[in-house]
Design a protein around this motif. Structure first.
Motif, PDB file in Angstrom:
ATOM      1  N   HIS A   7       0.862  -1.183   0.000  1.00 38.60           N
ATOM      2  CA  HIS A   7       0.000   0.000   0.000  1.00 38.60           C
ATOM      3  C   HIS A   7       0.901   1.236   0.000  1.00 38.60           C
ATOM      4  O   HIS A   7       1.797   1.348   0.839  1.00 38.60           O
ATOM      5  CB  HIS A   7      -0.900  -0.003   1.227  1.00 38.60           C
ATOM      6  CG  HIS A   7      -2.027   0.964   1.149  1.00 38.60           C
ATOM      7  ND1 HIS A   7      -1.833   2.330   1.176  1.00 38.60           N
ATOM      8  CD2 HIS A   7      -3.365   0.784   1.017  1.00 38.60           C
ATOM      9  CE1 HIS A   7      -3.004   2.932   1.077  1.00 38.60           C
ATOM     10  NE2 HIS A   7      -3.947   2.023   0.982  1.00 38.60           N
ATOM     11  N   PRO A   8       0.684   2.174  -0.910  1.00 32.57           N
ATOM     12  CA  PRO A   8       1.647   3.275  -1.041  1.00 32.57           C
ATOM     13  C   PRO A   8       1.624   4.273   0.104  1.00 32.57           C
ATOM     14  O   PRO A   8       2.575   5.029   0.273  1.00 32.57           O
ATOM     15  CB  PRO A   8       1.240   3.945  -2.356  1.00 32.57           C
ATOM     16  CG  PRO A   8      -0.177   3.554  -2.579  1.00 32.57           C
ATOM     17  CD  PRO A   8      -0.368   2.217  -1.938  1.00 32.57           C
TER      18      PRO A   8
ATOM     19  N   GLN B 224      -3.885   3.970 -13.058  1.00 32.77           N
ATOM     20  CA  GLN B 224      -4.804   5.064 -12.720  1.00 32.77           C
ATOM     21  C   GLN B 224      -5.775   5.362 -13.858  1.00 32.77           C
ATOM     22  O   GLN B 224      -6.811   5.975 -13.648  1.00 32.77           O
ATOM     23  CB  GLN B 224      -3.988   6.309 -12.349  1.00 32.77           C
ATOM     24  CG  GLN B 224      -4.773   7.405 -11.666  1.00 32.77           C
ATOM     25  CD  GLN B 224      -5.328   7.011 -10.300  1.00 32.77           C
ATOM     26  OE1 GLN B 224      -4.606   6.486  -9.466  1.00 32.77           O
ATOM     27  NE2 GLN B 224      -6.611   7.250 -10.074  1.00 32.77           N
TER      28      GLN B 224
ATOM     29  N   PHE C  33       2.260   7.666 -11.708  1.00 40.59           N
ATOM     30  CA  PHE C  33       2.329   7.808 -10.249  1.00 40.59           C
ATOM     31  C   PHE C  33       2.986   6.599  -9.572  1.00 40.59           C
ATOM     32  O   PHE C  33       2.939   6.466  -8.342  1.00 40.59           O
ATOM     33  CB  PHE C  33       0.934   8.038  -9.632  1.00 40.59           C
ATOM     34  CG  PHE C  33       0.155   9.107 -10.320  1.00 40.59           C
ATOM     35  CD1 PHE C  33       0.505  10.439 -10.181  1.00 40.59           C
ATOM     36  CD2 PHE C  33      -0.928   8.784 -11.128  1.00 40.59           C
ATOM     37  CE1 PHE C  33      -0.221  11.428 -10.825  1.00 40.59           C
ATOM     38  CE2 PHE C  33      -1.648   9.768 -11.777  1.00 40.59           C
ATOM     39  CZ  PHE C  33      -1.286  11.094 -11.630  1.00 40.59           C
TER      40      PHE C  33
ATOM     41  N   SER D  59       2.021   3.822  -9.101  1.00 35.21           N
ATOM     42  CA  SER D  59       1.052   3.234  -8.178  1.00 35.21           C
ATOM     43  C   SER D  59      -0.150   2.743  -8.976  1.00 35.21           C
ATOM     44  O   SER D  59      -0.620   3.436  -9.880  1.00 35.21           O
ATOM     45  CB  SER D  59       0.616   4.285  -7.155  1.00 35.21           C
ATOM     46  OG  SER D  59      -0.291   3.737  -6.229  1.00 35.21           O
TER      47      SER D  59
ATOM     48  N   TYR E 174      -3.751  -0.327  -8.903  1.00 38.14           N
ATOM     49  CA  TYR E 174      -4.778  -0.919  -8.042  1.00 38.14           C
ATOM     50  C   TYR E 174      -4.956  -2.392  -8.386  1.00 38.14           C
ATOM     51  O   TYR E 174      -5.010  -2.747  -9.568  1.00 38.14           O
ATOM     52  CB  TYR E 174      -6.122  -0.215  -8.239  1.00 38.14           C
ATOM     53  CG  TYR E 174      -6.092   1.248  -7.887  1.00 38.14           C
ATOM     54  CD1 TYR E 174      -6.354   1.671  -6.582  1.00 38.14           C
ATOM     55  CD2 TYR E 174      -5.785   2.209  -8.847  1.00 38.14           C
ATOM     56  CE1 TYR E 174      -6.310   3.021  -6.250  1.00 38.14           C
ATOM     57  CE2 TYR E 174      -5.733   3.553  -8.518  1.00 38.14           C
ATOM     58  CZ  TYR E 174      -6.002   3.951  -7.226  1.00 38.14           C
ATOM     59  OH  TYR E 174      -5.952   5.293  -6.904  1.00 38.14           O
TER      60      TYR E 174
END
Lengths: 258, 474
Positions: free
Chosen positions: B260-261, B282, B306, B308, B310
């Motif tokens: 989890h960032p 994203q 980013f 990051s 999901y």
């Protein structure tokens, strides 16, 4: 609805407290800061209000010096409409009345008046819960104390708190000040990484207010005296029955104090 | 290179120079395994630990050890073997790993498993499939408990001593160019020397805690998160380099996908993808075959906007988690508020600020692939590696787990031979110098099998101790 959230940050309890100065601004500079549970609850309550009504605009104001810039960005990472730091040198934060007047002046200086001001039940390390009522008094607004949850019922915002024996729900007609306490329903959500990275690049205003003349002068801040135990900690041992008997014997004298 | 003779020593203070048979640098799983095995072989052993406590990165790990052919696997009806383990290790490492090092792992893994159990290691009754495994072979322990219990066993032999807060500073060769025979140590406010007649083992971990060194080899991970033992600074690597030691696999330093960032309390990765989730960026778009090694997933994530992404899953996948396996413990993370949850994909997308139509389209397309049995976009065939049938994402509520890459360890390091002797840049053993654990390169190659790093610590630690006991290190 326009919501302003006042945030202060506290010394991070995961680190030992460093006290090299007796001046609150320097103490804050010497210690890593985090949002207190009450700050977080206030911010989450604002986000919950926005969840229910997308036209809600949130402004966060973080009181502090440059050491609090990281907290400003941390708040901004929740994709707030505006964030600012309120320069706290002028606030005399050991004097709750003076600080309330400084915060009220900052709120009056915003481009648009907020309908609701949310503030944690304790504002930073130097407040013990008196600031929110003083702020409401300084603004001349009503106070809803110790809010735990918020929800919309139609166009009306309802703030909720647990009373002595019942849950109290109040409909608000702005403007209001609400102090917020922590609750499992207002645990601060994690921001999205995309917004964290955008917040790192985002600029923000630094607000200043005219220095407030405090009613008292801060002479010193010193480490609290360490309490000494009358007897050392020890584990109860033996069978459960033995432990119960030993604990009961230990507590027996306390009964007389009742 | 430092000669023993040049070491500072106060002749009036006998404690400034100590003599043991076997010296172990680092008290993680590799170090304590080696110390215990050495003590069992009759060697007087000293363990140096730079930190105030033992455990290192091992104690912070997910607690998975990759073994094949165990009684636990058999009890769960899982067929596994040395041959399959070997093939998986080579394949997941994209054949960039060293065949001899992989073989050393495979040949000693089952006996090491039995040895750990004999010394009180308590493995969970279930095994899970994870990164790089064709058969479920992640054997679960509490890693901190494992290190502590092995250390207790080692200490109880009476042949092993430990000095904490003592940092190995320099390796010393006999006569300047002979076998490595001593270590200069900084501890207790002074420098002292420890001589070892049968060998010196570097079990000092990797260098994930040294951003400068990581940047030198993997600048693409500058923005990644790092979670490792405080002592993982590359001390052992640099000491061995100073003697001409060769190293490998540095090009494959990678982060593990699934951290989890934002959350600062939960350091472990969450791998819902290995239970059937998909990974989207994203923009709501898949970008990788989610069944591959989580190291390669880490690389793919770092290249996304980013850095990051999901993991997207539904109720069925969430409920297929396993609360005994940290990387698959979805329920606890749900309770901690780390998952984004919604009744529809559109509402989920809104919370994650992903374009809703893009996410819905991605999930629908993926579900069609699952139904048809062919992933036209990325060729995913299994849940993880060659294991498990794909499942649709269709039953509400839906969940998104924000995920980035975290560097837990560097998984590259010194070249060793099968007896764990450190090799120099010409491929010749450096007499007296052994290595085990994360400081060793060559096992993982291009990617990583879950549980191979922690298991390798115990396996290679035992091999190194045996080498020292048999006199092979000199």
């Amino acid at each position: 609805m326009k919501v302003a959230v006042l945030l202060a940050g506290v010394a991070d309890p995961r680190h030992p407290l460093t006290l090299r100065s007796s001046r609150p601004p320097e103490i804050r500079r010497d210690n890593p800061l985090v949002f207190s549970p009450f700050d977080e609850a206030a911010l989450e309550l604002a986000l919950k209000i926005r969840d229910g009504r997308r036209d809600t605009a949130i402004t966060a104001i973080v009181a502090g010096g440059a050491e609090s810039d990281a907290l400003v960005r941390k708040a901004a990472a929740h994709r707030l409409d505006s964030v600012a730091r309120l320069e706290s040198e002028a606030l005399a934060i050991w004097d709750v009345g003076a600080t309330a007047h400084g915060l009220a002046e900052a709120l009056r200086g915003l481009a648009t008046r907020p309908d609701l001001v949310l503030i944690g039940r304790e504002f930073g390390d130097f407040d013990d819960g008196a600031l929110a009522p003083c702020l409401a008094a300084a603004l001349g607004w009503p106070l809803f104390d110790l809010a735990q949850f918020a929800r919309w019922e139609g166009d009306e915002l309802i703030l909720v708190r647990d009373g002595r024996s019942a849950e109290e729900r109040l409909g608000l007609r702005p403007p209001w000040v609400a102090s917020v306490t922590n609750d499992r329903r207002n645990r601060l959500r994690h921001p999205l990484m995309k917004n964290v990275m955008e917040a790192r690049r985002r600029g923000f205003d630094v607000l200043t207010v005219a220095p407030v003349v405090p009613s008292a002068t801060l002479k010193a801040v010193a480490p609290a005296r360490e309490r000494t135990r009358r007897e050392p900690c020890r584990f109860l041992t033996g069978s459960v029955e033995n432990q119960v008997a030993e604990l009961a014997a230990y507590l027996q004298p306390w009964r007389a104090l009742r | 290179m430092t000669s023993i003779r040049s070491a500072s020593r106060d002749p009036d203070d006998a404690t400034d120079e100590r003599e043991v048979d076997f010296l172990v640098v680092g008290a993680g799983l590799a170090g304590v395994s080696a110390a215990l095995a050495a003590a069992e072989a009759g060697l007087r052993t000293l363990v140096l630990e730079k930190q105030p406590e033992i455990g290192g990165s091992s104690a912070m790990s997910g607690g998975c050890l990759a073994f094949a052919g165990t009684d636990i696997q058999r009890a769960n009806g899982i067929e596994d073997s040395d041959a399959l383990l070997f093939a998986d290790l080579r394949e997941v490492g994209r054949f960039e790993n060293d065949e001899a090092t992989v073989r050393a792992y495979v040949e000693e893994q089952l006996s090491t498993y039995a040895w750990l159990r004999a010394h009180g290691a308590e493995f969970g009754s279930m095994v899970e499939a994870a990164s790089g495994q064709s058969a479920p072979r992640s054997h679960i322990v509490d890693p901190a408990d494992l290190v502590r219990s092995l250390w207790a066993r080692a200490k109880s032999t009476g042949a092993v001593r430990l000095i904490t807060s003592a940092r190995a500073a320099r390796l010393c060769r006999e006569g300047g160019g002979g076998p490595v025979a001593a270590v200069e140590v900084d501890g207790d406010g002074r420098r002292f020397t420890v001589r070892a007649s049968r060998g010196i083992l570097l079990a000092s971990g990797g260098f994930a805690g040294n951003p400068g060194l990581v940047h030198r080899f993997a600048p693409q991970y500058d923005e990644a998160q790092f979670v490792c033992g405080a002592g993982s600074e590359g001390d052992g690597l640099r000491m061995a380099w100073s003697l001409g030691a060769d190293f490998r696999d540095t090009a494959y330093i990678k982060g593990t996908y699934g951290k989890h960032p934002i959350d600062e309390t939960n350091h472990h990765a969450c791998l819902a993808v290995y239970k059937g989730a998909i990974a989207v960026n994203q923009n709501g778009v898949r970008y990788v075959d989610e069944s591959i090694s989580y190291k390669l997933l880490g690389d793919a994530c770092m290249a996304q906007p980013f850095a990051s992404t999901y993991q997207i899953l539904d109720r069925d996948i969430l409920e297929s988690g396993d609360d005994r396996v940290r990387i698959l413990d979805f329920q606890r993370r749900l309770e901690e508020g780390l998952f984004i949850e919604a009744d529809t994909l559109e509402a989920l997308a809104e919370q994650a600020e992903i374009p809703a139509d893009a996410l819905a389209q991605t999930v629908a397309r993926y579900n069609a692939f699952v139904a048809r049995g062919a992933d036209d976009d990325f060729g995913r065939k299994h849940l993880v590696h060659n294991h498990g049938a794909l499942r649709k994402i269709e039953r509400a509520p839906f969940y998104a787990y924000p995920s980035t890459a975290v560097v837990f360890g560097t998984y590259c390091g010194l070249c060793v031979d099968r007896s764990m002797q450190v090799l120099d840049v010409f491929g010749a053993p450096i007499p007296g110098l052994l290595a085990a654990g994360e400081v060793v390169g060559g096992l993982h190659g291009a990617a990583y099998m879950t549980g191979s790093a922690l298991a390798k610590a115990a396996i290679f630690g035992r091999i190194a101790a045996r080498t020292a006991a048999e006199g092979g290190a000199r």
